[in-house]
Design an enzyme around this catalytic site. Structure first.
Site, short mmCIF file in Angstrom:
data_model
loop_
_atom_site.label_atom_id
_atom_site.label_comp_id
_atom_site.label_asym_id
_atom_site.label_seq_id
_atom_site.Cartn_x
_atom_site.Cartn_y
_atom_site.Cartn_z
N ASP A 13 1.92 -0.53 11.58
CA ASP A 13 1.51 -2.04 13.03
C ASP A 13 3.20 -2.62 12.44
OD1 ASP A 13 1.64 -2.48 10.10
OD2 ASP A 13 0.00 -3.70 9.98
N THR A 66 4.35 3.08 5.74
CA THR A 66 2.79 2.01 5.64
C THR A 66 1.92 2.67 6.73
OG1 THR A 66 1.59 0.33 6.36
CG2 THR A 66 3.28 -0.03 7.46
N ILE A 67 0.41 3.09 6.64
CA ILE A 67 0.20 4.32 6.70
C ILE A 67 -0.07 3.49 8.48
CG2 ILE A 67 -0.86 5.53 5.72
CD1 ILE A 67 -3.60 4.41 5.12
N ASP A 68 -0.71 1.91 8.37
CA ASP A 68 -0.90 1.37 9.25
C ASP A 68 -0.52 1.15 10.60
OD1 ASP A 68 -3.14 0.29 7.69
OD2 ASP A 68 -1.87 -1.76 7.00
N ASP A 94 4.31 -4.77 6.27
CA ASP A 94 4.70 -5.77 6.43
C ASP A 94 5.13 -7.12 5.70
OD1 ASP A 94 3.89 -8.17 8.56
OD2 ASP A 94 2.90 -8.71 7.71
N ARG A 121 13.62 9.93 -1.73
CA ARG A 121 14.42 11.06 -2.88
C ARG A 121 15.95 11.05 -1.83
NH1 ARG A 121 13.82 15.60 0.71
NH2 ARG A 121 15.09 18.13 -0.19
N ARG A 141 1.06 -5.05 -5.87
CA ARG A 141 1.26 -6.18 -5.01
C ARG A 141 1.75 -7.28 -6.42
NH1 ARG A 141 -2.76 -3.10 -1.84
NH2 ARG A 141 -1.63 -3.83 0.22
N GLY A 169 1.12 -1.58 0.26
CA GLY A 169 -0.54 -0.05 0.02
C GLY A 169 0.40 1.20 0.18
N ARG A 224 -25.08 8.75 12.52
CA ARG A 224 -24.90 8.34 11.05
C ARG A 224 -23.76 8.15 10.70
NH1 ARG A 224 -28.94 9.81 10.70
NH2 ARG A 224 -30.32 11.42 9.33
P1 ADP Z 1 2.44 -4.40 2.90
O1 ADP Z 1 3.86 -4.39 2.08
O2 ADP Z 1 1.28 -3.34 2.79
O3 ADP Z 1 1.67 -4.66 3.68
P2 ADP Z 1 1.13 -6.57 0.72
O4 ADP Z 1 0.77 -7.04 2.00
O5 ADP Z 1 0.66 -6.41 -0.08
O6 ADP Z 1 2.04 -5.53 1.18
O7 ADP Z 1 2.62 -6.66 0.66
C1 ADP Z 1 3.39 -6.56 -1.13
C2 ADP Z 1 3.99 -7.19 -1.14
O8 ADP Z 1 5.34 -8.37 -1.09
C3 ADP Z 1 3.32 -8.40 -1.46
O9 ADP Z 1 2.22 -8.56 -2.46
C4 ADP Z 1 4.55 -9.68 -2.94
O10 ADP Z 1 5.02 -9.96 -3.46
C5 ADP Z 1 5.35 -9.11 -1.28
N1 ADP Z 1 5.04 -10.40 -0.08
C6 ADP Z 1 4.03 -10.57 0.56
N2 ADP Z 1 4.54 -11.33 1.76
C7 ADP Z 1 4.96 -11.86 0.86
C8 ADP Z 1 6.05 -13.51 1.37
N3 ADP Z 1 5.08 -14.41 2.82
N4 ADP Z 1 6.39 -14.11 0.61
C9 ADP Z 1 6.88 -13.38 -0.37
N5 ADP Z 1 6.37 -12.13 -0.66
C10 ADP Z 1 5.50 -11.44 0.28
#
Ligand code: ADP
Length: 326
Positions: free
Chosen positions: A136, A132-134, A110, A28, A79, A18, A250
């Protein structure tokens, strides 16, 4: 750890998962810190998908001009299911070797860090930058984009509060956070919410209702309830309130409004510090780690360790929110 020359000649940078405001400021910082150390930077488009497709572009000092204040990511993000396969990752590593990329900065959340760990295990030097905005991810007090998302949510709550007061209504504001109540908690405190519902703490409807009624008894004209999407559905909360109290409520679901926008100064500075440190670490021969900020110091942690930790919600803050809502 400062600048100076390095034996490293070329590194890559990508944004994945995300998007988050401040990712551009991090890109940058990577490019500018690398330039200072005579390291070339290759930008990889669309995260791991671009790594597999070989979608590379050289980033010069000018390539990252005028982006410090922009949300989203100039490198685009995606993704990639293919990257979750061994074959996909092998192709990614081949492409990097062919291009002469000797180290990689992965900016993401993550999932992106899990992908980065796979690359590190294949011998690619990798440093993760939490974007990530989360908020987490363990190993850092804040991730890039979180502060901006909280401020966006608070801005929305401020506006909703005017209407809530004028119409003497209950408003339920749903914010992002499927598994994490970080945005809800911070936005709820800053926005003066009566109740904050987060996935980490069991939802107590009776308490939510009691708070609304208590507020009414002492003449409060409105109530604002902030709900993290993973805690409860805002529509269900609204229905429950209407059923039990017969008050009008609401619902506002903020959704993707929280993702974009100009990063706050805090996020720009955090991103700049983290991006620069990631390059310094690669140049120093570090790998399989993530950078973070703890107690206002830039730190780094083993990536695998960080992924095994769970970022806990700050219970003291949660209790403070309850006190403030009295
Ligand atoms: P974020 O990094 O924001 O948590 P995602 O969970 O969608 O976003 O992960 C981003 C990309 O990282 C995924 O589309 C995938 O290509 C890769 N990825 C995520 N989990 C795994 C994993 N367990 N093993 C390998 N690649 C991963």
């Amino acid at each position: 750890m400062g600048g100076g020359k390095s034996t490293l000649k070329t590194i890559g940078v990508l944004t994945s998962g995300g998007d988050a405001p401040g990712m551009n400021a991090a890109i940058r910082a990577v490019v500018r810190q690398a330039a200072e150390m005579d390291i070339e930077v290759i930008g990889i488009a669309r995260g791991f998908a671009g790594l597999i497709q070989g979608d590379f572009r050289r980033l010069h000092l000018g390539s990252v001009a005028d982006i410090v204040h922009r949300g989203g990511t100039i490198l685009l993000t995606a993704r990639s299911e293919e990257f979750k396969t061994e074959a996909g990752r092998a192709m990614a590593v081949d492409n990097m070797r062919r291009e002469g990329i000797e180290g990689l900065v992965v900016i993401g959340g993550d999932g992106s860090f899990r992908g980065a760990l796979h690359l590190a295990k294949k011998g690619v030097p990798v440093v993760g930058v939490p974007g990530t905005i989360d908020n987490d991810l363990a190993g850092t007090d804040y991730s890039i984009g979180f502060d901006t998302a909280v401020n966006t949510a608070v801005e929305a709550i401020n506006r909703i509060r005017d209407t809530a007061t004028s119409h003497e209504r209950v408003f339920i504001v749903e914010v992002m956070g499927r598994e994490s109540g970080q945005i809800a908690l911070m936005a709820g405190i800053a926005g003066g919410a009566e109740s904050i519902l987060i996935p980490e703490i069991k939802v107590d409807f009776a308490q939510v209702i009691e708070r609304i009624e208590r507020g009414r008894r002492r003449g409060k004209l409105h109530s604002i309830i902030v709900v993290a999407e993973g805690a409860a559905s805002a529509l269900d909360v609204s229905r429950e309130i209407n059923r039990i109290t017969h008050l009008e409520s609401r619902v506002t679901i903020l959704g993707h409004i929280q993702r974009g926008g100009a990063p706050t100064a805090f996020d720009r500075i955090l991103a700049s510090r983290l991006g620069a440190r990631a390059v310094q670490l690669l140049a120093a021969g570090e790998t399989s780690c993530m950078v973070g900020m703890e107690a206002n110091r830039i730190v780094h942690h083993d990536l695998e360790w960080a992924l095994e930790q769970k970022k806990e919600i700050d219970l003291e803050l949660y209790h403070l929110a309850n006190v403030l809502a009295l």
